[in-house]
Scaffold this active site. Structure first.
Site, PDB file in Angstrom:
ATOM      1  CB  THR A   1     -14.340  -1.519  -4.337  1.00 46.59           C
ATOM      2  OG1 THR A   1     -13.074  -1.579  -4.997  1.00 46.59           O
ATOM      3  CG2 THR A   1     -14.143  -1.748  -2.859  1.00 46.59           C
TER       4      THR A   1
ATOM      5  CE  LYS B   1      -4.398   1.159   0.254  1.00 46.29           C
ATOM      6  NZ  LYS B   1      -5.622   0.493  -0.218  1.00 46.29           N
TER       7      LYS B   1
ATOM      8  CG  ASP C   1      -7.295   3.626  -0.565  1.00 51.59           C
ATOM      9  OD1 ASP C   1      -7.712   2.469  -0.437  1.00 51.59           O
ATOM     10  OD2 ASP C   1      -7.388   4.469   0.355  1.00 51.59           O
TER      11      ASP C   1
HETATM   12  P1  NDP Z   1     -12.852   8.152  -2.325  1.00 48.18           P
HETATM   13  O1  NDP Z   1     -11.771   9.140  -2.114  1.00 48.18           O
HETATM   14  O2  NDP Z   1     -13.418   7.962  -3.677  1.00 48.18           O
HETATM   15  O3  NDP Z   1     -14.062   8.456  -1.337  1.00 48.18           O
HETATM   16  C1  NDP Z   1     -13.888   8.484   0.034  1.00 48.18           C
HETATM   17  C2  NDP Z   1     -15.195   8.914   0.669  1.00 48.18           C
HETATM   18  O4  NDP Z   1     -15.066   8.764   2.081  1.00 48.18           O
HETATM   19  C3  NDP Z   1     -15.528  10.367   0.426  1.00 48.18           C
HETATM   20  O5  NDP Z   1     -16.915  10.549   0.437  1.00 48.18           O
HETATM   21  C4  NDP Z   1     -14.886  11.049   1.628  1.00 48.18           C
HETATM   22  O6  NDP Z   1     -15.486  12.278   1.966  1.00 48.18           O
HETATM   23  C5  NDP Z   1     -15.111  10.038   2.718  1.00 48.18           C
HETATM   24  N1  NDP Z   1     -14.035  10.147   3.711  1.00 48.18           N
HETATM   25  C6  NDP Z   1     -12.712  10.001   3.479  1.00 48.18           C
HETATM   26  N2  NDP Z   1     -12.018  10.213   4.599  1.00 48.18           N
HETATM   27  C7  NDP Z   1     -12.928  10.503   5.540  1.00 48.18           C
HETATM   28  C8  NDP Z   1     -12.835  10.815   6.905  1.00 48.18           C
HETATM   29  N3  NDP Z   1     -11.649  10.892   7.533  1.00 48.18           N
HETATM   30  N4  NDP Z   1     -13.997  11.029   7.579  1.00 48.18           N
HETATM   31  C9  NDP Z   1     -15.197  10.952   6.947  1.00 48.18           C
HETATM   32  N5  NDP Z   1     -15.337  10.674   5.647  1.00 48.18           N
HETATM   33  C10 NDP Z   1     -14.221  10.446   4.965  1.00 48.18           C
HETATM   34  O7  NDP Z   1     -12.258   6.767  -1.753  1.00 48.18           O
HETATM   35  P2  NDP Z   1     -12.751   5.276  -2.039  1.00 48.18           P
HETATM   36  O8  NDP Z   1     -14.225   5.263  -2.201  1.00 48.18           O
HETATM   37  O9  NDP Z   1     -11.900   4.723  -3.095  1.00 48.18           O
HETATM   38  O10 NDP Z   1     -12.340   4.551  -0.675  1.00 48.18           O
HETATM   39  C11 NDP Z   1     -13.225   4.465   0.446  1.00 48.18           C
HETATM   40  C12 NDP Z   1     -12.773   3.345   1.361  1.00 48.18           C
HETATM   41  O11 NDP Z   1     -12.779   2.096   0.636  1.00 48.18           O
HETATM   42  C13 NDP Z   1     -11.370   3.459   1.934  1.00 48.18           C
HETATM   43  O12 NDP Z   1     -11.353   2.890   3.222  1.00 48.18           O
HETATM   44  C14 NDP Z   1     -10.539   2.602   0.993  1.00 48.18           C
HETATM   45  O13 NDP Z   1      -9.350   2.155   1.602  1.00 48.18           O
HETATM   46  C15 NDP Z   1     -11.509   1.468   0.755  1.00 48.18           C
HETATM   47  N6  NDP Z   1     -11.260   0.668  -0.449  1.00 48.18           N
HETATM   48  C16 NDP Z   1     -11.234   1.253  -1.682  1.00 48.18           C
HETATM   49  C17 NDP Z   1     -11.028   0.475  -2.804  1.00 48.18           C
HETATM   50  C18 NDP Z   1     -11.108   1.037  -4.178  1.00 48.18           C
HETATM   51  O14 NDP Z   1     -11.111   0.250  -5.140  1.00 48.18           O
HETATM   52  N7  NDP Z   1     -11.213   2.339  -4.356  1.00 48.18           N
HETATM   53  C19 NDP Z   1     -10.736  -0.977  -2.692  1.00 48.18           C
HETATM   54  C20 NDP Z   1     -10.896  -1.506  -1.357  1.00 48.18           C
HETATM   55  C21 NDP Z   1     -11.105  -0.685  -0.286  1.00 48.18           C
HETATM   56  P3  NDP Z   1     -14.727  13.660   1.627  1.00 48.18           P
HETATM   57  O15 NDP Z   1     -14.868  13.832   0.141  1.00 48.18           O
HETATM   58  O16 NDP Z   1     -15.467  14.670   2.430  1.00 48.18           O
HETATM   59  O17 NDP Z   1     -13.308  13.484   2.068  1.00 48.18           O
END
Ligand code: NDP
Length: 449
Positions: free
Chosen positions: A214, A130, A170
């Site tokens: 995902t 990662k 991510d």
């Molecule tokens: P994105 O950046 O596309 O979206 C993240 C979302 O989560 C946004 O709505 C963001 O809001 C919110 N968020 C992020 N950090 C925080 C925080 N500290 N508190 C509250 N809300 C938060 O990321 P992904 O959708 O790609 O990833 C989301 C999760 O899924 C992560 O845990 C990632 O590790 C996991 N994941 C992702 C994969 C992928 O293929 N993308 C694969 C497997 C797991 P805001 O815009 O306000 O920051």
């Protein structure tokens, strides 16, 4: 016997804490896996002799580097970049890059550690790693994002390669960032090495259904958990945290399978739409215009926006945490259970705190941990690597079918392993044990490396 093993495992955990001070998320992820492993060490004493746990908790390589770049005003900015290559006995290191101000070594190590077992669970030939940076993409122009990505890759490229280490997206890293990173890799190496990054755009080596994978995968896993309990998603009220890549496509698949999704969120607040979320509007706001979720209520007057609201207080039967780590605590879990929640599938990595996980398991609801439930993304990344290697491009339906079969397989592996090790229905144990055994056996086979 089991007391001795428990003591040994506690000792190993304390050594990890001592060796990695202050990295609380890494400690949490390690503890959660180690807690499942007592019966495994009884069944496979050779894992103890080969010091598999000690070795697995020490990443193979940790790279930390300076990322200097210039903002639009010409000011010099400095960020820190990371790549933690945790384990490569099953294949090249594989795992995403996260750009978020909260990123530090402990976050990247926790994610890489989880990733190693997740990747093993997929059954695909990929190791775990990662990376990321404390760079905050929010509010940056496209040019700033490009300059940052170019500087990041200028240092990282030497550690990557389709047979060495293959990053993906991510939090904060989507197709735009992958494009700039891939462009710079190509420029520096003078090689069109498609398989070095996944999550690419469809016109330049990307795989259909990767963007959706995902979120879709988490819902396929959820659907399997419901199926073995004689239930289905049809007509169920659902809530999903986040409004990013994982959340959007989890909502899409929930809706396709008959669920009614009434709420989602971002880091500022939540939207609650009792009539069911308008996903086309959310996609327009988030994917096209890069706006905040708050703007939803300007277009849908009957919906409400709650700044800093607690999503988990909204009554539902199905909940999918799809934002970030530790976003759902013990109190939230209690609230969900009290309100009649039947199933939780983690789209995000480690979104539920240990207290939350314990509450769900105690209540006997269907709980799918991220390692298993969100593995569809990396599995489809491995499919992207397959297509790149054979210069092929599969259609959406074919890829989605493969994804669905992979998620059904992961569910089955976790389900059967939980049963075999005496904790039927406990997918946390099932995922930890099945993933660990696969990596551990390969480590024994490959010798002391
Ligand atoms: P994105 O950046 O596309 O979206 C993240 C979302 O989560 C946004 O709505 C963001 O809001 C919110 N968020 C992020 N950090 C925080 C925080 N500290 N508190 C509250 N809300 C938060 O990321 P992904 O959708 O790609 O990833 C989301 C999760 O899924 C992560 O845990 C990632 O590790 C996991 N994941 C992702 C994969 C992928 O293929 N993308 C694969 C497997 C797991 P805001 O815009 O306000 O920051």
């Amino acid at each position: 016997m089991s007391e001795i093993i428990d003591e040994k495992i506690e000792g190993l955990f304390q050594a990890v804490v001592k060796r990695n001070p202050g990295e609380v998320e890494f400690h949490q992820a390690v503890r959660e896996v180690l807690e499942s492993l007592g019966p495994v060490l009884v069944k496979y004493p050779e894992f103890g002799e080969h010091k598999i746990i000690e070795r697995i908790c020490e990443p193979e390589r940790q790279i930390i580097f300076r990322v200097p770049w210039q903002d639009d005003r010409g000011q010099v900015q400095i960020n820190r970049g990371f790549r933690v290559q945790v384990n490569s006995v099953l294949g090249p290191y594989k795992g995403g890059l996260r750009f978020h101000p909260s990123v530090y070594l402990g976050i990247i190590k926790f994610l890489g550690f989880e990733q190693t077992f997740k990747n093993a669970l997929t059954g695909m030939p990929i190791g775990g790693g990662k990376g990321g940076s404390d760079f905050d993409p929010k509010g940056k122009s496209d040019s700033e994002i490009m300059r940052f990505c170019q500087s990041f890759m200028t240092e990282l490229y030497q550690h990557l390669g389709e047979y060495t280490d293959v990053p993906a997206g991510d939090i904060g890293v989507g197709a735009r960032e992958i494009g700039y990173l891939f462009g710079q890799y190509k420029r520096i190496t003078n090689r069109y090495e498609s398989g070095v990054l996944t999550g690419k755009g469809l016109d330049w080596g990307g795989a259909r259904a990767r963007k959706e994978a995902t979120g879709y995968g988490a819902v396929f896993f959820l659907n399997e958990m419901l199926r073995v309990r004689g239930q289905s998603l049809a007509g169920k009220t659902c809530i999903v945290s986040g409004a990013g890549n994982v959340a959007i496509y989890a909502i899409e698949k929930l809706q396709q399978l008959g669920g009614k999704v009434v709420a989602c969120s971002d880091s500022n607040g939540l939207i609650h739409d009792k009539k069911g979320l308008d996903l086309a509007l959310i996609k327009q706001l988030k994917e096209v215009e890069r706006r905040r979720i708050e703007d939803y209520v300007f277009h849908r007057k009957h919906a409400r926006y709650v700044a800093k609201g607690n999503l988990w207080e909204i009554p539902c039967e199905v909940a999918l945490p799809c934002a970030t780590q530790n976003e759902l605590n013990g109190k939230d879990a209690a609230k969900l259970i009290k309100n009649g929640c039947l199933a939780v599938a983690e789209g995000a990595n480690m979104p539920t705190t240990p207290e939350g996980v314990r509450a769900f398991l105690k209540a006997g609801i269907a709980f799918g941990p991220g390692k298993a439930a969100n593995a569809g993304g990396v599995a489809t990344s491995a499919l992207e690597m397959q297509q790149n290697a054979s210069r092929d491009a599969w259609d959406f339906e074919f890829t989605e079918k493969k994804l669905s079969a992979i998620m059904t397989g992961i569910h089955q592996r976790c389900y059967e392993t939980a049963e075999e090790f005496g904790t039927p229905g406990n997918y946390v144990n099932g995922a930890n044990i099945a993933g660990f055994i696969k990596v551990a056996k390969a480590m024994v086979a490959l010798g002391l490396i």
